[in-house]
Design a protein around this motif. Structure first.
Motif, PDB file in Angstrom:
ATOM      1  N   ASP A  16       0.713  -1.003   0.020  1.00  0.00           N
ATOM      2  CA  ASP A  16      -0.020   0.083  -0.073  1.00  0.00           C
ATOM      3  C   ASP A  16       0.841   1.333  -0.082  1.00  0.00           C
ATOM      4  OD1 ASP A  16      -2.378  -1.526  -0.015  1.00  0.00           O
ATOM      5  OD2 ASP A  16      -2.449  -1.509   2.334  1.00  0.00           O
ATOM      6  N   PHE A  17       2.201   1.160  -0.274  1.00  0.00           N
ATOM      7  CA  PHE A  17       2.916   2.329  -0.294  1.00  0.00           C
ATOM      8  C   PHE A  17       2.501   3.579  -1.148  1.00  0.00           C
ATOM      9  CE2 PHE A  17       6.324  -1.031   1.234  1.00  0.00           C
ATOM     10  CZ  PHE A  17       6.187  -0.628   2.513  1.00  0.00           C
ATOM     11  N   ILE A  18       2.248   3.192  -2.305  1.00  0.00           N
ATOM     12  CA  ILE A  18       1.616   4.135  -3.286  1.00  0.00           C
ATOM     13  C   ILE A  18       0.506   4.833  -2.620  1.00  0.00           C
ATOM     14  CG2 ILE A  18       0.934   4.547  -5.621  1.00  0.00           C
ATOM     15  CD1 ILE A  18       2.449   2.007  -6.591  1.00  0.00           C
ATOM     16  N   PHE A  19      -0.396   4.294  -2.427  1.00  0.00           N
ATOM     17  CA  PHE A  19      -1.648   4.647  -1.633  1.00  0.00           C
ATOM     18  C   PHE A  19      -1.403   5.568  -0.412  1.00  0.00           C
ATOM     19  CE2 PHE A  19      -2.759   1.208  -4.446  1.00  0.00           C
ATOM     20  CZ  PHE A  19      -3.360   1.995  -5.534  1.00  0.00           C
ATOM     21  N   ALA A  20      -0.776   5.256   0.467  1.00  0.00           N
ATOM     22  CA  ALA A  20      -0.756   5.698   1.860  1.00  0.00           C
ATOM     23  C   ALA A  20      -0.356   7.147   1.833  1.00  0.00           C
ATOM     24  CB  ALA A  20       0.272   5.038   2.484  1.00  0.00           C
ATOM     25  N   LYS A  21      -1.061   7.782   2.826  1.00  0.00           N
ATOM     26  CA  LYS A  21      -0.636   9.321   3.302  1.00  0.00           C
ATOM     27  C   LYS A  21       0.546   9.293   4.651  1.00  0.00           C
ATOM     28  CE  LYS A  21      -5.281  11.254   1.961  1.00  0.00           C
ATOM     29  NZ  LYS A  21      -6.271  11.848   2.526  1.00  0.00           N
ATOM     30  N   ASP A  22       0.204   8.428   5.417  1.00  0.00           N
ATOM     31  CA  ASP A  22       1.058   8.446   6.455  1.00  0.00           C
ATOM     32  C   ASP A  22       1.702   7.026   6.687  1.00  0.00           C
ATOM     33  OD1 ASP A  22       0.428  10.993   7.285  1.00  0.00           O
ATOM     34  OD2 ASP A  22      -1.500  10.484   8.089  1.00  0.00           O
ATOM     35  N   PHE A  23       2.913   7.005   7.520  1.00  0.00           N
ATOM     36  CA  PHE A  23       3.550   5.598   7.589  1.00  0.00           C
ATOM     37  C   PHE A  23       4.067   5.658   9.108  1.00  0.00           C
ATOM     38  CE2 PHE A  23       4.435   6.831   3.160  1.00  0.00           C
ATOM     39  CZ  PHE A  23       4.077   5.757   2.422  1.00  0.00           C
ATOM     40  N   THR A  24       4.324   4.689   9.564  1.00  0.00           N
ATOM     41  CA  THR A  24       5.098   4.265  10.942  1.00  0.00           C
ATOM     42  C   THR A  24       6.270   3.675  10.788  1.00  0.00           C
ATOM     43  OG1 THR A  24       2.686   4.584  12.079  1.00  0.00           O
ATOM     44  CG2 THR A  24       4.651   3.599  13.293  1.00  0.00           C
ATOM     45  N   ALA A  25       7.373   4.307  11.237  1.00  0.00           N
ATOM     46  CA  ALA A  25       8.539   3.478  10.891  1.00  0.00           C
ATOM     47  C   ALA A  25       9.125   3.378  12.553  1.00  0.00           C
ATOM     48  CB  ALA A  25       9.561   4.291  10.290  1.00  0.00           C
ATOM     49  N   LYS A  26       9.496   1.981  12.686  1.00  0.00           N
ATOM     50  CA  LYS A  26      10.126   1.636  14.000  1.00  0.00           C
ATOM     51  C   LYS A  26      11.110   0.831  13.818  1.00  0.00           C
ATOM     52  CE  LYS A  26       5.717   2.021  16.374  1.00  0.00           C
ATOM     53  NZ  LYS A  26       4.589   1.546  17.002  1.00  0.00           N
ATOM     54  N   VAL A  27      12.187   0.824  14.807  1.00  0.00           N
ATOM     55  CA  VAL A  27      13.421   0.234  14.858  1.00  0.00           C
ATOM     56  C   VAL A  27      13.568  -1.139  15.832  1.00  0.00           C
ATOM     57  CG1 VAL A  27      16.049   0.321  14.793  1.00  0.00           C
ATOM     58  CG2 VAL A  27      14.752   2.118  13.764  1.00  0.00           C
ATOM     59  N   TYR A  28      13.634  -2.328  15.461  1.00  0.00           N
ATOM     60  CA  TYR A  28      13.608  -3.138  16.605  1.00  0.00           C
ATOM     61  C   TYR A  28      15.031  -3.818  16.667  1.00  0.00           C
ATOM     62  CZ  TYR A  28       8.392  -3.032  16.207  1.00  0.00           C
ATOM     63  OH  TYR A  28       7.122  -2.425  16.233  1.00  0.00           O
ATOM     64  N   SER A  29      15.419  -4.324  17.750  1.00  0.00           N
ATOM     65  CA  SER A  29      16.407  -5.562  17.896  1.00  0.00           C
ATOM     66  C   SER A  29      15.851  -6.547  17.966  1.00  0.00           C
ATOM     67  CB  SER A  29      17.160  -5.144  19.375  1.00  0.00           C
ATOM     68  OG  SER A  29      17.539  -3.627  19.390  1.00  0.00           O
ATOM     69  N   ILE A  30      16.431  -7.653  17.184  1.00  0.00           N
ATOM     70  CA  ILE A  30      16.010  -8.967  17.226  1.00  0.00           C
ATOM     71  C   ILE A  30      16.729  -9.944  17.745  1.00  0.00           C
ATOM     72  CG2 ILE A  30      14.618  -8.471  15.125  1.00  0.00           C
ATOM     73  CD1 ILE A  30      16.626  -9.438  13.188  1.00  0.00           C
ATOM     74  N   ALA A  31      17.895  -9.439  18.450  1.00  0.00           N
ATOM     75  CA  ALA A  31      18.808 -10.512  19.067  1.00  0.00           C
ATOM     76  C   ALA A  31      18.105 -10.796  20.353  1.00  0.00           C
ATOM     77  CB  ALA A  31      20.036  -9.762  19.221  1.00  0.00           C
ATOM     78  N   GLY A  32      17.888 -12.190  20.558  1.00  0.00           N
ATOM     79  CA  GLY A  32      17.373 -12.594  21.756  1.00  0.00           C
ATOM     80  C   GLY A  32      15.894 -12.256  22.034  1.00  0.00           C
ATOM     81  N   GLY A  33      15.156 -12.171  20.786  1.00  0.00           N
ATOM     82  CA  GLY A  33      13.800 -11.787  20.877  1.00  0.00           C
ATOM     83  C   GLY A  33      13.541 -10.411  20.272  1.00  0.00           C
ATOM     84  N   VAL A  34      12.225 -10.083  19.908  1.00  0.00           N
ATOM     85  CA  VAL A  34      12.171  -8.933  19.198  1.00  0.00           C
ATOM     86  C   VAL A  34      11.779  -7.747  20.379  1.00  0.00           C
ATOM     87  CG1 VAL A  34      10.580  -7.711  17.792  1.00  0.00           C
ATOM     88  CG2 VAL A  34      11.281  -9.860  17.256  1.00  0.00           C
ATOM     89  N   LYS A  35      12.502  -6.673  20.343  1.00  0.00           N
ATOM     90  CA  LYS A  35      12.370  -5.668  21.364  1.00  0.00           C
ATOM     91  C   LYS A  35      12.399  -4.059  20.589  1.00  0.00           C
ATOM     92  CE  LYS A  35      14.370  -3.328  25.459  1.00  0.00           C
ATOM     93  NZ  LYS A  35      15.650  -3.263  26.120  1.00  0.00           N
ATOM     94  N   LEU A  36      11.627  -3.365  21.007  1.00  0.00           N
ATOM     95  CA  LEU A  36      11.463  -1.973  20.188  1.00  0.00           C
ATOM     96  C   LEU A  36      12.525  -1.075  20.520  1.00  0.00           C
ATOM     97  CD1 LEU A  36      10.263  -0.024  18.401  1.00  0.00           C
ATOM     98  CD2 LEU A  36       8.715   0.584  20.137  1.00  0.00           C
ATOM     99  N   GLN A  37      13.336  -0.637  19.854  1.00  0.00           N
ATOM    100  CA  GLN A  37      14.531   0.474  20.377  1.00  0.00           C
ATOM    101  C   GLN A  37      13.970   1.969  20.316  1.00  0.00           C
ATOM    102  OE1 GLN A  37      18.167   0.720  18.307  1.00  0.00           O
ATOM    103  NE2 GLN A  37      18.146  -1.740  17.726  1.00  0.00           N
TER     104      GLN A  37
END
Length: 131
Positions: A16-37
């Motif tokens: 849906d990238f062409i049609f979207a107005k807004d995006f949410t971008a997040k960075v995750y650490s995936i070592a030893g499980g998924v954790k939001l940075q």
């Protein structure tokens, strides 16, 4: 990071990238499980590219996720589909009009006189016969 929308459409069909107005971008650490940075990240579409920016994050086993804001995509998809349908109808109508309005030429004779008549439905003048 910058990625072409054409490449994204090929790599991720139905996105849906062409049609979207807004995006949410997040960075995750995936070592030893998924954790939001705890970092700032953003994503925008500009000049046919999806541009993602993230600052001050850890590089080891990191994942950046860009999620489309779904509220704007549905209405824009409907609008784009309606525009495409209207354009197709316009092209079809023009093609039909061109096909029905095609002029033809016939030759009409009356004794030694010859006339050429060009029209959508040509008819010889009174006293002339179609050759």
């Amino acid at each position: 990071m910058s990625a072409s929308l054409a490449w994204l459409s090929c790599k991720f069909p139905g996105n849906d990238f062409i049609f979207a107005k807004d995006f949410t971008a997040k960075v995750y650490s995936i070592a030893g499980g998924v954790k939001l940075q705890n970092t700032s990240a953003s994503a925008i579409v500009k000049d046919g590219f999806l541009e993602v920016r993230a600052d001050e994050f850890l590089f080891a086993k990191t994942e950046i996720r860009v999620v489309v804001d779904a509220s704007g995509t549905a209405s824009q998809k409907v609008k784009a589909a309606a525009e495409a349908k209207a354009e197709a109808a316009r092209i079809l109508a023009n093609a039909k009009a061109a096909a029905t309005n095609k002029k033809t030429t016939i030759t009409c004779v009356k004794g030694k006189l010859t006339k050429k008549v060009t029209a959508v439905k040509p008819i010889c003048p009174k006293g002339f016969k179609k050759k």
